[in-house]
Design an enzyme around this catalytic site. Structure first.
Site, PDB file in Angstrom:
ATOM      1  N   ASP A 111       0.838  -1.196   0.000  1.00  0.00           N
ATOM      2  CA  ASP A 111       0.000   0.000   0.000  1.00  0.00           C
ATOM      3  C   ASP A 111       0.878   1.253   0.000  1.00  0.00           C
ATOM      4  OD1 ASP A 111      -2.703   1.325   0.544  1.00  0.00           O
ATOM      5  OD2 ASP A 111      -1.521   2.051   2.261  1.00  0.00           O
TER       6      ASP A 111
ATOM      7  N   GLU B  73       1.766  -0.692  -5.097  1.00  0.00           N
ATOM      8  CA  GLU B  73       0.785   0.284  -5.542  1.00  0.00           C
ATOM      9  C   GLU B  73       1.487   1.624  -5.713  1.00  0.00           C
ATOM     10  OE1 GLU B  73      -2.980   2.924  -4.381  1.00  0.00           O
ATOM     11  OE2 GLU B  73      -1.137   2.705  -3.254  1.00  0.00           O
TER      12      GLU B  73
HETATM   13  C1  LM2 Z   1      -3.824   3.864  -0.294  1.00  0.00           C
HETATM   14  N1  LM2 Z   1      -2.991   3.546  -1.186  1.00  0.00           N
HETATM   15  O1  LM2 Z   1      -1.876   4.179  -1.392  1.00  0.00           O
HETATM   16  C2  LM2 Z   1      -5.105   3.159  -0.147  1.00  0.00           C
HETATM   17  O2  LM2 Z   1      -5.398   2.404  -1.312  1.00  0.00           O
HETATM   18  C3  LM2 Z   1      -6.158   4.196   0.159  1.00  0.00           C
HETATM   19  O3  LM2 Z   1      -7.424   3.588   0.206  1.00  0.00           O
HETATM   20  C4  LM2 Z   1      -5.805   4.872   1.463  1.00  0.00           C
HETATM   21  O4  LM2 Z   1      -6.693   5.963   1.721  1.00  0.00           O
HETATM   22  C5  LM2 Z   1      -4.414   5.475   1.447  1.00  0.00           C
HETATM   23  N2  LM2 Z   1      -3.511   4.895   0.516  1.00  0.00           N
HETATM   24  C6  LM2 Z   1      -3.784   5.350   2.819  1.00  0.00           C
HETATM   25  O5  LM2 Z   1      -3.450   4.013   3.088  1.00  0.00           O
HETATM   26  C7  LM2 Z   1      -7.820   5.633   2.513  1.00  0.00           C
HETATM   27  C8  LM2 Z   1      -8.948   6.620   2.259  1.00  0.00           C
HETATM   28  C9  LM2 Z   1      -8.679   7.951   2.921  1.00  0.00           C
HETATM   29  C10 LM2 Z   1      -8.392   7.755   4.389  1.00  0.00           C
HETATM   30  C11 LM2 Z   1      -7.149   6.869   4.491  1.00  0.00           C
HETATM   31  C12 LM2 Z   1      -6.740   6.589   5.925  1.00  0.00           C
HETATM   32  O6  LM2 Z   1      -9.111   6.804   0.847  1.00  0.00           O
HETATM   33  O7  LM2 Z   1      -9.875   8.757   2.783  1.00  0.00           O
HETATM   34  O8  LM2 Z   1      -8.156   8.991   5.014  1.00  0.00           O
HETATM   35  O9  LM2 Z   1      -7.441   5.587   3.876  1.00  0.00           O
HETATM   36  O10 LM2 Z   1      -7.768   5.956   6.623  1.00  0.00           O
HETATM   37  C13 LM2 Z   1      -9.012   9.307   6.113  1.00  0.00           C
HETATM   38  C14 LM2 Z   1      -9.795  10.597   5.894  1.00  0.00           C
HETATM   39  C15 LM2 Z   1      -8.817  11.762   5.787  1.00  0.00           C
HETATM   40  C16 LM2 Z   1      -7.949  11.838   7.043  1.00  0.00           C
HETATM   41  C17 LM2 Z   1      -7.241  10.488   7.241  1.00  0.00           C
HETATM   42  C18 LM2 Z   1      -6.416  10.465   8.540  1.00  0.00           C
HETATM   43  O11 LM2 Z   1     -10.550  10.472   4.709  1.00  0.00           O
HETATM   44  O12 LM2 Z   1      -9.558  12.965   5.651  1.00  0.00           O
HETATM   45  O13 LM2 Z   1      -6.941  12.860   6.868  1.00  0.00           O
HETATM   46  O14 LM2 Z   1      -8.211   9.442   7.303  1.00  0.00           O
HETATM   47  O15 LM2 Z   1      -7.243  10.538   9.671  1.00  0.00           O
HETATM   48  C19 LM2 Z   1      -6.961  13.923   7.782  1.00  0.00           C
END
Ligand code: LM2
Ligand code: CA
Length: 494
Positions: A218, A244
């Site tokens: 990831d 990735e």
């Molecule tokens: C990836 N690949 O590089 C994953 O495929 C992707 O799904 C992940 O994002 C990202 N990298 C981190 O592993 C997801 C999602 C985000 C989410 C993060 C962390 O798309 O929206 O972020 O996981 O859970 C969320 C909130 C964001 C916040 C963050 C930290 O949406 O607003 O940032 O958590 O609390 C302040």
């Protein structure tokens, strides 16, 4: 280092079906003998946010029978406690305990999938820990703070890039920011440090001890390729690595940097395919390794969409039904890359987690009796793409064509298709009007079962469950309804 490896798989019903087809063929038609059949195709399925107990069942009920070689799981480690699916991407520890299941359930899944001839690739979230500014307790009970994970990592183990006001990545044209600042506030591990590398390595070794075949890395782009290479170098020879690395125009960090120690997801593939289908105009790609903005074919993992792009950039997703079948058919018929089919659940809120119980455990779900695509899916319902007859049919096509060259495509009436030399022909009609297309082929003359609509009838043995198309005088002729895909191969004559 570990080169690309074909995951060994057991004999499947697929091979049995192909062998049966060949027996019939030997009785009169000119299909190839069983020993001419190509082996099991190297095709994966991403089962997004599906619990381990359910993946085990899928291996036995749908994946083994349909010929999938491997499953990409969601991250198995302890994570923050939240309802959103992305809780999985905020590690709190490397305990194999998550809302998707326990360590024992994970181990049981690997064993049952293995027995069904399906390998497990785990999603390894190793670039970062949580993005939480306040202290908390993880899924398995581990207390943590943003930069403190007792017994695992402390303050010194994190990058604090000091390049932006909040240490967040702001400029993707800066290699240093992309790799040492924080991705959306996620505490960024100092992957250059031996201590951190060793801790990550121990986690990956633990998953290998449970029987996984390899890892999706990831956020690999957010770690220097040398850091990932050093971690991978300590793993056993043959461990499969899928990095990735989201290709970005004008960005200094490229997928090519990560091909020295494994495969990479090639985002350009989906970015070309989706819009072509959405606009109804599909063209031949430049051949083989000459495709611009694509890593070499033997390093590429290709996909129509994944859990991120179906919530973002993807032009064609399961929501598009028939068009999605066309996209998957073209990908699975292609000779470029190793395909991973995607299977998730319907949503209208991009953050919505998979249906869960009151404690947050994701609910088991089965695709054993599923077909598809359905006209629509209510929120939370699994799309079960792995069970769609068209997908199983295209895996059989891929097995039958093996490494036969992809020949130049043909376009007619808005339809498009191509031959895998002497072994199979695929044709698609992404438009809204019926179309007829004739594709030159060296396949033997005869009537063939379309594998997209059902293929050969395994019970009757001499008929098709769906449509049939003929090859005559060196031409495969397809009359296609609007938004249809069709594929015939030498292992499925009627
Ligand atoms: C990836 N690949 O590089 C994953 O495929 C992707 O799904 C992940 O994002 C990202 N990298 C981190 O592993 C997801 C999602 C985000 C989410 C993060 C962390 O798309 O929206 O972020 O996981 O859970 C969320 C909130 C964001 C916040 C963050 C930290 O949406 O607003 O940032 O958590 O609390 C302040
Ligand atoms: Ca990083």
């Amino acid at each position: 280092m570990s080169g690309r490896r074909r995951i060994p798989g057991a004999m499947r019903m697929l091979s049995a079906a192909l062998a049966a087809a060949s027996l019939v063929a030997m009785a009169g038609c000119a299909a190839p003998a069983p020993d001419e059949q190509a082996g099991e195709p190297d095709v994966g399925i991403q089962l997004f946010q599906l619990p381990w107990v359910s993946i085990a069942e899928e291996c036995e009920e749908t994946l083994g029978p349909n010929g999938f070689a491997w499953v990409l799981t969601s991250p198995p480690n302890e994570h923050i406690v939240r309802d959103e699916w992305w809780a999985s991407y905020q590690p709190v520890s490397y305990a194999v305990e998550s809302r998707l299941g326990t360590r024992d359930e994970f181990a049981d899944m690997v064993a049952r999938c293995d027995a069904a001839g399906v390998a497990i690739i785990a999603d390894a979230v190793i670039n970062h820990m949580t993005g939480q500014d306040s202290p908390g307790v993880g899924w398995a009970g581990s207390a943590y703070e943003h930069y403190d994970y007792p017994g695992i990592y402390g303050d010194d183990d994190f990058h604090r890039c000091g390049l932006t006001p909040n240490d967040d990545i702001a400029d993707y044209t800066s290699r240093e920011q992309v790799q040492t600042c924080e991705l959306v506030n996620l505490a960024d591990l100092d992957t250059a440090s031996d201590r951190v590398r060793g801790t990550i390595g121990a986690y990956l070794d633990d998953l290998l001890s449970l029987g996984v075949a390899g890892f999706r890395i990831d956020a690999a782009k957010h770690m220097a390729a040398d850091d990932v290479a050093a971690i991978v170098a300590e793993l056993p020879e043959g461990t499969r690595i899928l990095s990735e690395v989201i290709r970005g125009g004008g960005e200094p960090v490229t997928p090519e940097e990560y091909t020295g120690f494994g495969d990479v997801f090639e985002f350009t593939y989906a970015r070309d395919l989706g819009p072509a289908l959405a606009s109804g105009i599909v063209n031949d790609p430049p051949q083989g390794d000459e495709r611009p903005q694509h890593v070499p074919a033997d390093r590429a993992i290709v996909f129509v969409d994944n859990h991120d792009t179906e919530r973002g950039e993807a032009d064609v997703t399961a929501r598009d039904g028939a068009l999605y079948v066309i996209a998957n058919a073209l990908m699975l018929a292609d000779d470029y890359g190793t395909p991973v089919v995607y299977s998730g659940y319907a949503f209208s809120d991009r953050d919505a987690g998979a249906p869960a119980d009151a404690d947050g455990r994701v609910l088991a779900a089965s695709c054993a009796d599923a077909t598809g695509p359905a006209a629509s899916y209510p929120d939370g319902e699994r799309t079960c793409v792995q069970a769609w007859p068209a997908i199983g049919g295209m895996l059989a096509f891929r097995a039958a064509v093996g490494d036969a060259p992809r020949l130049d495509g043909v376009r007619a009436d808005g339809a498009y298709g191509f031959e895998r030399e002497g072994r199979g022909v695929v044709a698609v009609n992404p438009g809204g009007l019926a179309a007829t297309i004739e594709i030159p082929t060296t396949m033997p003359a005869g009537e063939y079962c379309d594998v997209v609509t059902g293929g050969r009838d395994p019970v009757e043995g001499d008929g098709c469950r769906g449509l049939a198309f003929t090859v005559d005088d060196g031409v495969a002729r397809f009359a296609l309804e609007p938004l249809a895909a069709a594929a015939i191969h030498v292992g499925a004559q009627s």
